[in-house]
Design a protein around this motif. Structure first.
Motif, PDB file in Angstrom:
ATOM      1  N   VAL A 218      48.948  31.292 -55.917  1.00 47.99           N
ATOM      2  CA  VAL A 218      49.217  32.406 -55.005  1.00 47.99           C
ATOM      3  C   VAL A 218      47.940  33.312 -54.662  1.00 47.99           C
ATOM      4  N   ARG A 219      47.173  33.612 -55.881  1.00 49.12           N
ATOM      5  CA  ARG A 219      46.153  34.358 -55.644  1.00 49.12           C
ATOM      6  C   ARG A 219      44.954  33.589 -55.004  1.00 49.12           C
ATOM      7  N   SER A 220      45.076  32.139 -55.342  1.00 49.44           N
ATOM      8  CA  SER A 220      43.692  31.465 -54.391  1.00 49.44           C
ATOM      9  C   SER A 220      44.193  31.307 -53.003  1.00 49.44           C
ATOM     10  N   LEU A 221      45.323  31.489 -52.493  1.00 51.77           N
ATOM     11  CA  LEU A 221      45.634  31.658 -51.054  1.00 51.77           C
ATOM     12  C   LEU A 221      45.292  33.068 -50.776  1.00 51.77           C
TER      13      LEU A 221
ATOM     14  N   CYS B 196      38.787  37.070 -49.195  1.00 53.02           N
ATOM     15  CA  CYS B 196      37.468  36.899 -49.567  1.00 53.02           C
ATOM     16  C   CYS B 196      36.651  35.928 -48.792  1.00 53.02           C
ATOM     17  N   ASP B 197      37.377  35.094 -47.991  1.00 50.28           N
ATOM     18  CA  ASP B 197      36.609  34.126 -47.264  1.00 50.28           C
ATOM     19  C   ASP B 197      36.693  33.974 -45.574  1.00 50.28           C
TER      20      ASP B 197
ATOM     21  N   GLY C  55      39.216  28.793 -42.003  1.00 48.95           N
ATOM     22  CA  GLY C  55      39.907  29.353 -43.047  1.00 48.95           C
ATOM     23  C   GLY C  55      41.549  28.904 -43.132  1.00 48.95           C
ATOM     24  N   LEU C  56      41.997  28.948 -41.714  1.00 49.37           N
ATOM     25  CA  LEU C  56      43.447  28.933 -41.837  1.00 49.37           C
ATOM     26  C   LEU C  56      43.532  27.148 -42.016  1.00 49.37           C
ATOM     27  N   SER C  57      42.645  26.299 -41.529  1.00 55.27           N
ATOM     28  CA  SER C  57      42.825  25.006 -41.686  1.00 55.27           C
ATOM     29  C   SER C  57      42.918  24.659 -43.321  1.00 55.27           C
ATOM     30  N   ALA C  58      42.159  25.388 -44.006  1.00 53.74           N
ATOM     31  CA  ALA C  58      42.021  25.149 -45.525  1.00 53.74           C
ATOM     32  C   ALA C  58      43.642  25.711 -46.129  1.00 53.74           C
ATOM     33  N   PHE C  59      43.885  26.954 -45.468  1.00 56.71           N
ATOM     34  CA  PHE C  59      45.194  27.619 -46.029  1.00 56.71           C
ATOM     35  C   PHE C  59      46.336  26.492 -45.645  1.00 56.71           C
TER      36      PHE C  59
ATOM     37  N   VAL D  63      49.934  36.891 -43.078  1.00 53.80           N
ATOM     38  CA  VAL D  63      50.535  37.496 -41.765  1.00 53.80           C
ATOM     39  C   VAL D  63      49.596  38.573 -41.128  1.00 53.80           C
ATOM     40  N   SER D  64      49.061  39.254 -42.080  1.00 51.97           N
ATOM     41  CA  SER D  64      48.068  40.427 -41.453  1.00 51.97           C
ATOM     42  C   SER D  64      46.761  39.723 -40.814  1.00 51.97           C
ATOM     43  N   GLN D  65      46.403  38.703 -41.325  1.00 53.83           N
ATOM     44  CA  GLN D  65      45.408  37.840 -40.923  1.00 53.83           C
ATOM     45  C   GLN D  65      45.530  37.502 -39.571  1.00 53.83           C
ATOM     46  N   LEU D  66      46.870  36.902 -39.598  1.00 52.70           N
ATOM     47  CA  LEU D  66      47.318  36.146 -38.026  1.00 52.70           C
ATOM     48  C   LEU D  66      47.616  37.112 -37.168  1.00 52.70           C
TER      49      LEU D  66
END
Length: 215
Positions: A95-98, A104-105, A140-144, A171-174
């Motif tokens: 979860v932290r990595s997501l 961070c990225d 980033g979203l593709s990796a997510f 959700v905030s990034q979207l």
């Protein structure tokens, strides 16, 4: 608690969601990032957060906290109820990595001060700035999306049957992706999770357009 926030700030948005999920009582202290040359740059706010960024969370027990990820984990550790992180160490790391993938990225190289630098000091055009923004968001979203497909606990959210820290960050990034007309049509898992999250009161209450300083 007092949350120093700007309605369109992605970082403040994710903290608002976390506060709502934990059912915490807090007051919003608006800090306008554009008006008056940016209120976050003034001496008054610099005393609160020397980095001159939002959010900052003022607490009675621990003073003023900065950095959204640290604030979210703090809330999860001190407040009962809804867990923002899993109990298992491996699951917490996932979860932290997501969350860090977003915080961070994706977000740091696309936030307001970076975009202003691109069109200011670097003399990029608006089209070039938009190309920059879209490239890093989609990468980033593709990796997510790919990471979601490897998770060990499927459910309605990023991890399991309850929303957590990664959902707050996603959700905030979207919101910004939609604001800049970036299509997420190819990210089926991300779209499904966003739809599920935005049905919840904690997420709806945190939406930028529902803030006291929304314009």
């Amino acid at each position: 608690m007092k949350l120093y926030s700007y309605w369109r700030s992605t970082a403040a948005y994710r903290v608002r969601i976390a506060l709502n999920l934990k059912q915490a009582e807090y007051d919003i202290m608006p800090v306008h990032l554009v008006k008056n040359g940016g209120e976050q740059l003034g001496d008054k706010y610099k005393e609160i957060n020397p980095q001159k960024l939002v959010p900052s969370l003022e607490t009675k027990e621990s003073g003023t906290l900065t950095q959204s990820m640290a604030i979210i984990e703090y809330l999860d550790e001190i407040l009962p109820g809804h867990n923002l992180l899993p109990t298992n160490a491996g699951d917490r790391a996932f979860v932290r990595s997501l969350s860090q993938l977003v915080c961070c990225d994706i977000h740091p190289i696309n936030n307001l001060r970076v975009l202003k630098y691109l069109t200011g000091e670097m003399l990029l055009s608006q089209d070039q700035k938009s190309t920059w923004y879209e490239h890093w968001v989609l990468e980033g979203l593709s990796a997510f999306e790919q990471r979601l497909k490897t998770r060990q606990s499927e459910g309605s959210y990023c991890f399991g049957s309850e929303p957590g820290m990664a959902d707050c960050c996603l959700v905030s990034q979207l919101y910004n992706a939609h604001r800049f007309d970036i299509s997420i049509v190819n990210f089926s898992e991300i779209r499904r999770i966003e739809e599920n999250c935005l049905k919840l009161e904690a997420f709806d209450k945190a939406r930028p357009e529902n803030q006291i300083d929304a314009e």
